[in-house]
Every structure is written in structure tokens, then in C-alpha cells.
Motif scaffolding. Structure first.
Motif, PDB file in Angstrom:
ATOM      1  N   LEU A 182      -2.308 -17.715  24.662  1.00 52.12           N
ATOM      2  CA  LEU A 182      -0.908 -17.299  23.767  1.00 52.12           C
ATOM      3  C   LEU A 182      -0.392 -15.976  23.908  1.00 52.12           C
ATOM      4  O   LEU A 182       0.652 -15.926  23.512  1.00 52.12           O
ATOM      5  CB  LEU A 182      -1.108 -18.084  22.437  1.00 52.12           C
ATOM      6  CG  LEU A 182      -1.421 -19.407  22.238  1.00 52.12           C
ATOM      7  CD1 LEU A 182      -2.079 -19.979  21.024  1.00 52.12           C
ATOM      8  CD2 LEU A 182      -0.178 -20.189  22.565  1.00 52.12           C
ATOM      9  N   GLY A 183      -1.228 -15.037  24.409  1.00 51.11           N
ATOM     10  CA  GLY A 183      -0.603 -13.533  23.878  1.00 51.11           C
ATOM     11  C   GLY A 183       0.579 -13.507  24.906  1.00 51.11           C
ATOM     12  O   GLY A 183       1.858 -13.309  24.396  1.00 51.11           O
ATOM     13  N   LEU A 184       0.821 -13.883  26.091  1.00 46.84           N
ATOM     14  CA  LEU A 184       2.109 -13.581  26.800  1.00 46.84           C
ATOM     15  C   LEU A 184       3.030 -14.698  26.639  1.00 46.84           C
ATOM     16  O   LEU A 184       4.274 -14.454  26.762  1.00 46.84           O
ATOM     17  CB  LEU A 184       1.590 -13.752  28.599  1.00 46.84           C
ATOM     18  CG  LEU A 184       0.977 -12.372  29.000  1.00 46.84           C
ATOM     19  CD1 LEU A 184       0.764 -12.222  30.636  1.00 46.84           C
ATOM     20  CD2 LEU A 184       1.519 -11.198  28.728  1.00 46.84           C
ATOM     21  N   ALA A 185       2.562 -15.872  26.135  1.00 45.95           N
ATOM     22  CA  ALA A 185       3.417 -16.990  25.870  1.00 45.95           C
ATOM     23  C   ALA A 185       4.303 -16.613  24.603  1.00 45.95           C
ATOM     24  O   ALA A 185       5.670 -16.587  24.485  1.00 45.95           O
ATOM     25  CB  ALA A 185       3.065 -18.144  25.728  1.00 45.95           C
ATOM     26  N   ILE A 186       3.662 -15.710  23.761  1.00 50.18           N
ATOM     27  CA  ILE A 186       4.344 -15.254  22.462  1.00 50.18           C
ATOM     28  C   ILE A 186       5.269 -14.268  22.948  1.00 50.18           C
ATOM     29  O   ILE A 186       6.495 -14.161  22.549  1.00 50.18           O
ATOM     30  CB  ILE A 186       3.401 -14.926  21.633  1.00 50.18           C
ATOM     31  CG1 ILE A 186       2.342 -16.099  20.933  1.00 50.18           C
ATOM     32  CG2 ILE A 186       4.011 -14.066  20.460  1.00 50.18           C
ATOM     33  CD1 ILE A 186       1.034 -15.711  20.204  1.00 50.18           C
ATOM     34  N   VAL A 187       4.799 -13.288  23.871  1.00 49.03           N
ATOM     35  CA  VAL A 187       5.762 -12.234  24.362  1.00 49.03           C
ATOM     36  C   VAL A 187       6.932 -12.960  24.957  1.00 49.03           C
ATOM     37  O   VAL A 187       8.011 -12.366  24.460  1.00 49.03           O
ATOM     38  CB  VAL A 187       4.985 -11.356  25.378  1.00 49.03           C
ATOM     39  CG1 VAL A 187       5.917 -10.431  25.993  1.00 49.03           C
ATOM     40  CG2 VAL A 187       3.696 -10.636  24.737  1.00 49.03           C
ATOM     41  N   LYS A 188       6.884 -13.948  25.718  1.00 52.73           N
ATOM     42  CA  LYS A 188       8.155 -14.228  26.384  1.00 52.73           C
ATOM     43  C   LYS A 188       8.772 -14.840  25.071  1.00 52.73           C
ATOM     44  O   LYS A 188      10.188 -14.789  25.246  1.00 52.73           O
ATOM     45  CB  LYS A 188       7.681 -15.490  27.103  1.00 52.73           C
ATOM     46  CG  LYS A 188       8.760 -16.182  27.976  1.00 52.73           C
ATOM     47  CD  LYS A 188       8.139 -16.799  29.338  1.00 52.73           C
ATOM     48  CE  LYS A 188       8.907 -17.875  29.786  1.00 52.73           C
ATOM     49  NZ  LYS A 188      10.338 -17.400  30.297  1.00 52.73           N
ATOM     50  N   ARG A 189       8.376 -15.544  24.283  1.00 52.34           N
ATOM     51  CA  ARG A 189       9.095 -16.168  23.214  1.00 52.34           C
ATOM     52  C   ARG A 189       9.828 -15.277  22.442  1.00 52.34           C
ATOM     53  O   ARG A 189      11.159 -15.557  22.085  1.00 52.34           O
ATOM     54  CB  ARG A 189       8.241 -17.114  22.263  1.00 52.34           C
ATOM     55  CG  ARG A 189       8.389 -18.736  22.632  1.00 52.34           C
ATOM     56  CD  ARG A 189       7.800 -19.205  21.341  1.00 52.34           C
ATOM     57  NE  ARG A 189       8.732 -19.675  20.216  1.00 52.34           N
ATOM     58  CZ  ARG A 189       9.515 -20.537  20.295  1.00 52.34           C
ATOM     59  NH1 ARG A 189       9.713 -21.332  21.482  1.00 52.34           N
ATOM     60  NH2 ARG A 189      10.177 -20.884  19.183  1.00 52.34           N
ATOM     61  N   LEU A 190       9.126 -14.335  21.981  1.00 53.36           N
ATOM     62  CA  LEU A 190       9.720 -13.242  21.055  1.00 53.36           C
ATOM     63  C   LEU A 190      10.717 -12.369  21.938  1.00 53.36           C
ATOM     64  O   LEU A 190      12.282 -12.103  21.337  1.00 53.36           O
ATOM     65  CB  LEU A 190       8.639 -12.221  20.564  1.00 53.36           C
ATOM     66  CG  LEU A 190       7.615 -12.963  19.599  1.00 53.36           C
ATOM     67  CD1 LEU A 190       6.801 -12.125  18.949  1.00 53.36           C
ATOM     68  CD2 LEU A 190       8.424 -14.006  18.717  1.00 53.36           C
ATOM     69  N   VAL A 191      10.804 -12.111  23.363  1.00 47.99           N
ATOM     70  CA  VAL A 191      11.679 -11.669  23.979  1.00 47.99           C
ATOM     71  C   VAL A 191      12.967 -12.095  24.219  1.00 47.99           C
ATOM     72  O   VAL A 191      13.947 -11.838  24.089  1.00 47.99           O
ATOM     73  CB  VAL A 191      11.075 -11.002  25.380  1.00 47.99           C
ATOM     74  CG1 VAL A 191      11.969 -10.563  26.088  1.00 47.99           C
ATOM     75  CG2 VAL A 191       9.848 -10.019  25.078  1.00 47.99           C
ATOM     76  N   GLU A 192      12.481 -13.510  24.396  1.00 44.58           N
ATOM     77  CA  GLU A 192      13.833 -14.232  24.519  1.00 44.58           C
ATOM     78  C   GLU A 192      14.518 -14.546  23.002  1.00 44.58           C
ATOM     79  O   GLU A 192      15.821 -14.813  23.100  1.00 44.58           O
ATOM     80  CB  GLU A 192      13.231 -15.696  24.929  1.00 44.58           C
ATOM     81  CG  GLU A 192      13.442 -15.487  26.578  1.00 44.58           C
ATOM     82  CD  GLU A 192      12.534 -16.783  27.245  1.00 44.58           C
ATOM     83  OE1 GLU A 192      12.155 -17.881  26.260  1.00 44.58           O
ATOM     84  OE2 GLU A 192      12.228 -16.849  28.643  1.00 44.58           O
ATOM     85  N   LEU A 193      13.826 -14.360  22.092  1.00 43.15           N
ATOM     86  CA  LEU A 193      14.647 -14.312  20.923  1.00 43.15           C
ATOM     87  C   LEU A 193      15.657 -13.022  20.626  1.00 43.15           C
ATOM     88  O   LEU A 193      16.514 -13.037  19.979  1.00 43.15           O
ATOM     89  CB  LEU A 193      13.453 -14.546  19.485  1.00 43.15           C
ATOM     90  CG  LEU A 193      12.916 -15.649  19.079  1.00 43.15           C
ATOM     91  CD1 LEU A 193      11.902 -15.478  18.159  1.00 43.15           C
ATOM     92  CD2 LEU A 193      14.054 -16.934  18.842  1.00 43.15           C
ATOM     93  N   HIS A 194      15.160 -12.166  21.444  1.00 44.13           N
ATOM     94  CA  HIS A 194      15.934 -10.798  21.583  1.00 44.13           C
ATOM     95  C   HIS A 194      16.927 -10.985  22.540  1.00 44.13           C
ATOM     96  O   HIS A 194      17.765  -9.922  23.073  1.00 44.13           O
ATOM     97  CB  HIS A 194      15.027  -9.617  21.835  1.00 44.13           C
ATOM     98  CG  HIS A 194      14.273  -9.152  20.307  1.00 44.13           C
ATOM     99  ND1 HIS A 194      13.196  -9.874  20.088  1.00 44.13           N
ATOM    100  CD2 HIS A 194      14.471  -8.182  19.590  1.00 44.13           C
ATOM    101  CE1 HIS A 194      12.858  -8.956  19.124  1.00 44.13           C
ATOM    102  NE2 HIS A 194      13.799  -8.255  18.453  1.00 44.13           N
ATOM    103  N   HIS A 195      16.938 -12.102  23.240  1.00 41.32           N
ATOM    104  CA  HIS A 195      18.063 -12.251  24.585  1.00 41.32           C
ATOM    105  C   HIS A 195      17.411 -11.347  25.328  1.00 41.32           C
ATOM    106  O   HIS A 195      18.524 -11.113  26.372  1.00 41.32           O
ATOM    107  CB  HIS A 195      19.497 -12.158  23.976  1.00 41.32           C
ATOM    108  CG  HIS A 195      19.810 -13.051  22.843  1.00 41.32           C
ATOM    109  ND1 HIS A 195      20.080 -14.432  22.923  1.00 41.32           N
ATOM    110  CD2 HIS A 195      20.220 -12.710  21.527  1.00 41.32           C
ATOM    111  CE1 HIS A 195      20.311 -14.946  21.609  1.00 41.32           C
ATOM    112  NE2 HIS A 195      20.364 -13.839  21.003  1.00 41.32           N
ATOM    113  N   GLY A 196      16.320 -11.215  25.678  1.00 41.51           N
ATOM    114  CA  GLY A 196      15.941 -10.339  26.685  1.00 41.51           C
ATOM    115  C   GLY A 196      15.022 -10.977  27.814  1.00 41.51           C
ATOM    116  O   GLY A 196      14.896 -12.385  27.763  1.00 41.51           O
ATOM    117  N   THR A 197      14.402 -10.406  28.692  1.00 41.32           N
ATOM    118  CA  THR A 197      13.763 -11.182  29.810  1.00 41.32           C
ATOM    119  C   THR A 197      12.324 -10.204  30.032  1.00 41.32           C
ATOM    120  O   THR A 197      12.406  -9.099  29.672  1.00 41.32           O
ATOM    121  CB  THR A 197      14.373 -11.231  31.141  1.00 41.32           C
ATOM    122  OG1 THR A 197      14.809  -9.841  31.401  1.00 41.32           O
ATOM    123  CG2 THR A 197      15.904 -11.786  30.966  1.00 41.32           C
TER     124      THR A 197
END
Lengths: 513, 129
Positions: A473-488
Motif C-alpha cells: 500500500l506504500g506507493l499506492a498511498i503516495v500516488k493517491r495523496l500526490v493526486e489529491l495535490h493535483h500532482g503526478t
């Protein structure tokens, strides 16, 4: 879009086939028109032959009449002159009655310049006279530099008296026949059936051979065997009939070009449509795959959040119970009991972390953006998650990013923890952040072994892990949280081993001085 | 401790409530229990407590509702709000000083003991002031 223009095979086929049909039609119509011309020519020529036969009949009748009446009147010059007037109507014509009973022909009476009483007959004429018979005969004679056509006959009553008519002819020169019923054809008349040039009696064309097609037939009268040949001066079937093959060809070729253009247009449309369909199909497939994947991830995420929440109470209770148990046991918790108790605590804590990860994955709140100093952020993370022995962390940045402090702490914690786990042999871990236009680019480059190309697509999927003890889940969480910031976020292998995670967080979404 | 501090444990989960109550009673607190928000309010009206370990999500009244009905007089107990969920900034600022501390589930027992002790101290000093 690069677009190569090429004619379709069908266009070429249509062009060739329809053009071929046009040429075939042209040949067919030409042939038909030629046949028609030939038939008309043969018809005209046969009429000319009939006319000639009729004329020869006239000449025979008149020559016999001259002979009969003149001899019956005891060779009266008056009677001869009267009778001949009906016969000799043209200059260059001569008529004579010749007695052929003796060894040499003797001219009884004559008119015209070529057969004179007081002069000896040219030998050729004498020969004609001596051979005269009731059947009309003809001879082509050359007397001096002149050509003569001689016609001779006798009457049944006076078989020794030959009636001879000669006409000066000029076969080398075309007789004009611009008017009259047969002005549309050329006529050549030969003194023999073979029609050799030397036998030419008259021509309306000239000394050259007649232009094809030529209709020929033999004129038979008495012992005369002449050859009449005819050719068309102008197309007998008319100019329209003559033009019709070319009109057919022209129209056919126009149709060929038009059909080819039509086929080409249709073919191009079809190609265009086929290409569009292929493109759309690919797009749709891609979109569908993305949709299915997103739906799957959303379902997984929802399930993860529910499980995460629901595990909290039992795990909390279990931790509490273990605590109470250890308290109750006091000094009795020794040896094996202590070991099992410790192991149970470790496992429950591990389950609690998983529960925390599951909840974090679906954390559904808008990030509260503030300015974050990257170095401060990283140093907090390194305090709570210190590097294992052998890992040397370097931080290269003075960049400020715009993010939610809690969420970005979790992002960096997960990425750094992930890097630690990849660096089983230790090595350098390089953290950096730099400004890019309207964004901050964070890079975390580990000295681990990198990842296989076959897993590259799935590294950010929830529950995907290459480690036995990972939750995935580590990187999956990273992706979700970065996307919450409208980032990639992206991950790639770097030269010389190791992986680099690149996180791009946009700036300027809020205006703060 | 001079006189026994009283703590109310409010949680709809039987296992959690029981274990928390046991840990706290082992630590010498006088522990009362409530299964939901309404029971908690009833108990708070009947007895004076120094600290409350309050679960956020419960049937009938939840933790937030309990806090909103808690009167400022007499000086309220120190409240520890325990939650499995994130609490947004808006709710945090609305609750203000009514919450002594927010803890995330599962709470490690040492953390809980420390937090309860601090909450009791704060509540008692407020009353004696």
C-alpha cells in the motif's frame, strides 16, 4: 498526420476495364460503319455497271441501225449522216462503216477525224474491223500519241459490214464528276477484267490507285468484259455515322474517368472510415481499460478503507488485552511466555500498521495547503523513520513546496521507507527538490537494485508488492495523496541500478504572499 | 493519588470499552462505562467525573454530539476524543477547548494512560482554580 496518397487498385481496374470497353465499342462501331460504307459503295457500283451495260446496249443498237439503214439505202451518205448524228455527239468521236469482205478492210462511209475514207485505216482499227461480229466488242488502241477506245459490231443482215466507233480517251486525267447522281464516288473503268493500270479507259479519281475500300465488278455486254471499280469520295453513310465511333470512344473514356473518380472517392472515404474506426476502437479500448482499472482500484480502495476502520476496534482491544495480560502476569512473564507475548504484540502492532495504511489509502479529505520547506519536511520524516545502518541519506534542496503538512509527511515517509526496504545492501539515498515552472519536482533516488520491467505498470497499484512483509500500500498511498495535490508521481530505473521516484507537486494553486 | 480520580469510558465496542476500563482501573482510577452518547450524557449529569475517554463514532448520539451538549458549568472533565477517522480542521476549531486531546485508534495503552493522567490533572486544576 502523415497521409500518403495512393490510388486504389479498384480505381485502376475500373479505369482499364471501362477504357477497354470504350475502345472495343469504338472498334465495333467503326467496323459497322465500314460495313455500311462498303455495302452502300457496292450498291452504287452495281448501279453504275447497270448504267454502263445500258449505254453499251444503246451503242450497239445505234451502230447496227447506222449499218442497216445505210447499207439498205445503197450506202447513201445522206442516210449515213442522218443516222450517225444520233450517235456521234461528242468531239473526238468517229464512226465508220467498213466492208470486211475483202482481204483488207475498206471504209465505205465515215465521219469524225480518226476514220477517214481517203486515208488508210490505222492497223489497230483495221484489225478491230476485220474481227467485228454481231456481239459488241471493244478494243483499247494507241494510234500515234493518242489513245482510242474502239467499239465494233455487225448486223445479222449484213455480216460483212462492220460498224466501228472510236472515241479519243485520256485515261491519265481525271474526268470531273462533281455533280450528278454519282458525284459521291470515284469510278475507274478498265478495258479488261483484270483491271491493270494500262487498261484504264476512264477515271474520275486520277492515275493513282483508288483509296480503299474499293468495290469491283465486271461489266459484261456482248463480248465486252470491262472492270468497273468504285471508291467513296466522301463517307457514304454520312458524317454523323463516320463520327459515331469517335463519339462512342470519347463518351466511353469520359465515363471511364468519371467512374474511376467515383470509385477512388469511395475508396478513399472507405479508407478514411476504416482508419477512423481503428483509431476510435483503440481509444475506446484504452478508455475502457482505464475505466475498468479505475473502477477496480476504487472498489479495492473502498474495501480497504472499510476493512481498515473495522479492524481498529478489535486491534485496539487486543493491544489493550495484551497490555493487561502482561500487567497481570508481572514477574511471571518470563522465558517462553515472554517470547510468545512479545511475538503476539509484534504481530498485533503489524496488523495495526496495516489497518493504518488501509485507512490512509482512502483518506478522503481535501489537502490543506501551506508553504512547506522541503528540508524541514524531510528532517521530520528522517527523525521518525531513521535510515537503517549502511544507508547514507543526502538532501539537496532549498525548495519550498505547497502542500498539506500531514499528507506530504506521509508521502515522504512512504517513499523513503520504500527506498530503505529496497536498499538491503545499504548505499546512498539522494533526496532532492527543485523548482520547475509552476511546480516543485521532488526526486528520491535509491541505491537499491531497481525493479523489473514486468512490474513497472503495477508498482502504484494497491496490494502490489515484491516483498514478503510488504502490505503493497506504500506507493499506492503516495500516488493517491500526490493526486489529491493535483500532482503526478512516476518511478523509473536509473543507470547503475536503483530506482528514482519523481513527484511533481504544482505550485500557485493558491495565492499567498 | 490523594482521592481516587473518576474516569468515564464511552465506547460502543464492548471489547474496547472493557479493556480500556480494565487498564484504567488497574492504574487506580474509578472507572464508569457508557455504551453510547446518550448514556454518557446521563452519567455525566448524575456523577462528577475528572476525565472522559470518548469514542467518536457511536450509535444514538456520537462523540461530537456529546461534546456539543456538554455544559461549560460546572468546569467540565478533561475529554480525550478517540477516533478511527480523520477529523477535519473545521470540526477541530468548533470543538475548541472542549477536547483535551485527540487520539487515533488503536491507541497504544501507555499513550492512553499518559493522556488520561494529563486530562485528569487539567480538569482538577480547572476546578480548584
Amino acid at each position: 498526420m502523415k497521409y500518403k496518397r495512393r490510388f486504389s487498385t479498384w480505381t485502376a481496374v475500373v479505369l482499364v476495364v471501362v477504357s477497354g470497353l470504350s475502345v472495343g465499342g469504338w472498334a465495333l462501331v467503326t467496323h459497322g460503319v465500314d460495313d455500311q460504307n462498303r455495302a452502300l459503295l457496292e450498291n452504287d457500283e452495281s448501279q453504275v455497271v447497270l448504267l454502263l451495260q445500258s449505254a453499251l446496249q444503246n451503242v450497239q443498237t445505234q451502230l447496227r441501225t447506222v449499218a442497216y439503214f445505210t447499207v439498205s439505202a445503197h450506202n447513201s451518205p445522206q442516210v449515213f449522216t442522218q443516222q450517225v448524228q444520233a450517235l456521234a455527239t461528242q468531239a473526238g468521236q468517229s464512226v465508220a462503216l467498213i466492208d470486211k469482205s475483202g482481204p483488207a478492210p475498206r471504209v465505205l462511209l465515215s465521219t469524225g477525224g480518226d476514220l477517214r475514207q481517203d486515208q488508210p485505216l490505222p492497223s489497230a482499227v483495221a484489225d478491230v474491223a476485220m474481227h467485228a461480229a454481231p456481239a459488241l466488242a471493244s478494243s483499247l488502241l494507241h494510234v500515234g500519241n493518242r489513245a482510242l477506245l474502239a467499239l465494233s459490231t455487225t448486223t445479222p443482215v449484213y455480216p460483212d459490214i462492220a460498224a466501228v466507233e472510236t472515241s479519243v480517251i485520256n485515261p491519265g486525267r481525271a474526268m470531273p464528276n462533281r455533280r450528278g447522281p454519282y458525284s459521291h464516288i470515284y469510278i475507274n473503268l478498265y478495258a479488261t477484267p483484270s483491271g491493270r493500270p494500262n487498261d484504264l479507259i476512264l477515271t474520275t479519281f486520277g492515275p493513282a490507285p483508288l483509296p480503299p475500300p474499293v468495290a469491283k465488278s465486271v461489266v459484261k455486254f456482248g463480248s465486252i468484259r470491262w472492270l468497273a471499280a468504285a471508291a467513296q469520295r466522301t463517307p457514304l453513310s454520312g458524317t454523323y455515322a463516320q463520327a459515331s465511333p469517335w463519339i462512342a470512344l470519347g463518351v466511353g473514356l469520359l465515363i471511364a474517368v468519371a467512374l474511376a473518380l467515383l470509385v477512388e472517392t469511395l475508396a478513399q472515404r472507405e479508407r478514411h472510415a476504416a482508419r477512423l474506426v481503428a483509431e476510435r476502437t483503440t481509444e475506446l479500448l484504452k478508455a475502457q481499460q482505464t475505466l475498468v482499472r479505475n473502477e477496480r482500484l476504487a472498489a479495492v480502495g473502498e474495501l480497504a478503507a472499510i476493512v481498515g476502520h473495522e479492524l481498529r476496534n478489535p486491534l485496539g482491544a487486543a493491544l489493550n488485552d495484551l497490555f493487561i495480560l502482561r500487567q497481570s502476569l508481572g514477574d511471571q512473564a518470563r522465558g517462553e511466555v515472554d517470547e510468545f507475548l512479545s511475538e503476539t504484540e509484534r504481530q498485533v502492532n503489524r496488523a495495526a500498521r496495516l489497518s493504518e495504511d488501509l485507512t490512509s489509502y482512502m483518506r478522503e479529505r481535501e489537502p490543506v495547503l501551506t508553504d512547506l520547506d522541503f528540508e524541514e519536511l524531510v528532517s521530520e520524516v528522517l527523525d521518525s523513520t531513521p535510515p537503517p545502518p549502511g544507508v547514507a541519506v543526502s538532501v539537496d534542496s532549498s525548495a519550498e513546496l505547497e502542500g498539506d503538512p500531514l499528507l506530504m509527511t506521509q508521502v515522504m515517509t512512504n517513499v523513503i521507507a520504500n527506498a530503505y526496504q529496497a536498499m538491503t545492501q545499504g548505499g546512498p539515498l539522494r533526496l532532492a527538490a527543485q523548482h520547475e515552472d509552476h511546480a516543485v519536482l521532488i526526486t528520491v533516488e535509491d541505491g537499491g537494485g531497481g525493479f523489473g520491467a514486468d512490474v513497472a505498470d503495477r508498482l502504484f497499484d494497491p496490494f502490489f508488492t515484491t516483498r514478503d512483509d510488504g502490505t503493497g500500500l506504500g506507493l499506492a498511498i503516495v500516488k493517491r495523496l500526490v493526486e489529491l495535490h493535483h500532482g503526478t508521481v512516476a518511478i523509473e530505473n536509473v543507470d547503475g541500478g536503483g530506482a528514482r521516484v519523481s513527484i511533481r507537486i504544482p505550485r500557485g494553486s493558491s495565492d499567498r504572499g | 493519588m490523594t482521592d481516587q480520580a473518576k474516569v468515564l469510558v464511552v465506547d460502543d465496542d464492548h471489547g474496547v470499552r472493557l479493556s480500556v476500563a480494565r487498564i484504567l482501573s488497574n492504574c487506580g482510577y474509578d472507572v464508569a462505562e457508557a455504551e453510547d452518547g446518550q448514556q454518557a450524557l446521563d452519567q455525566l449529569a448524575a456523577i462528577e467525573v475528572d476525565a472522559v475517554v470518548l469514542d467518536l463514532k457511536m450509535p444514538r448520539k456520537d462523540g461530537i454530539a456529546v461534546l456539543e451538549e456538554l455544559l461549560p458549568e460546572p468546569p467540565p472533565p478533561g475529554v480525550l476524543l478517540v477516533s478511527a477517522y480523520d477529523i477535519d480542521r473545521e470540526t477541530r476549531s468548533r470543538l475548541g477547548t472542549k477536547v483535551h486531546k485527540i487520539l487515533r485508534k488503536p491507541v497504544p495503552p501507555p499513550t492512553l494512560i499518559e493522556a488520561v493522567s494529563a486530562a485528569v490533572d487539567v480538569a482538577r486544576s480547572a476546578r480548584s482554580a
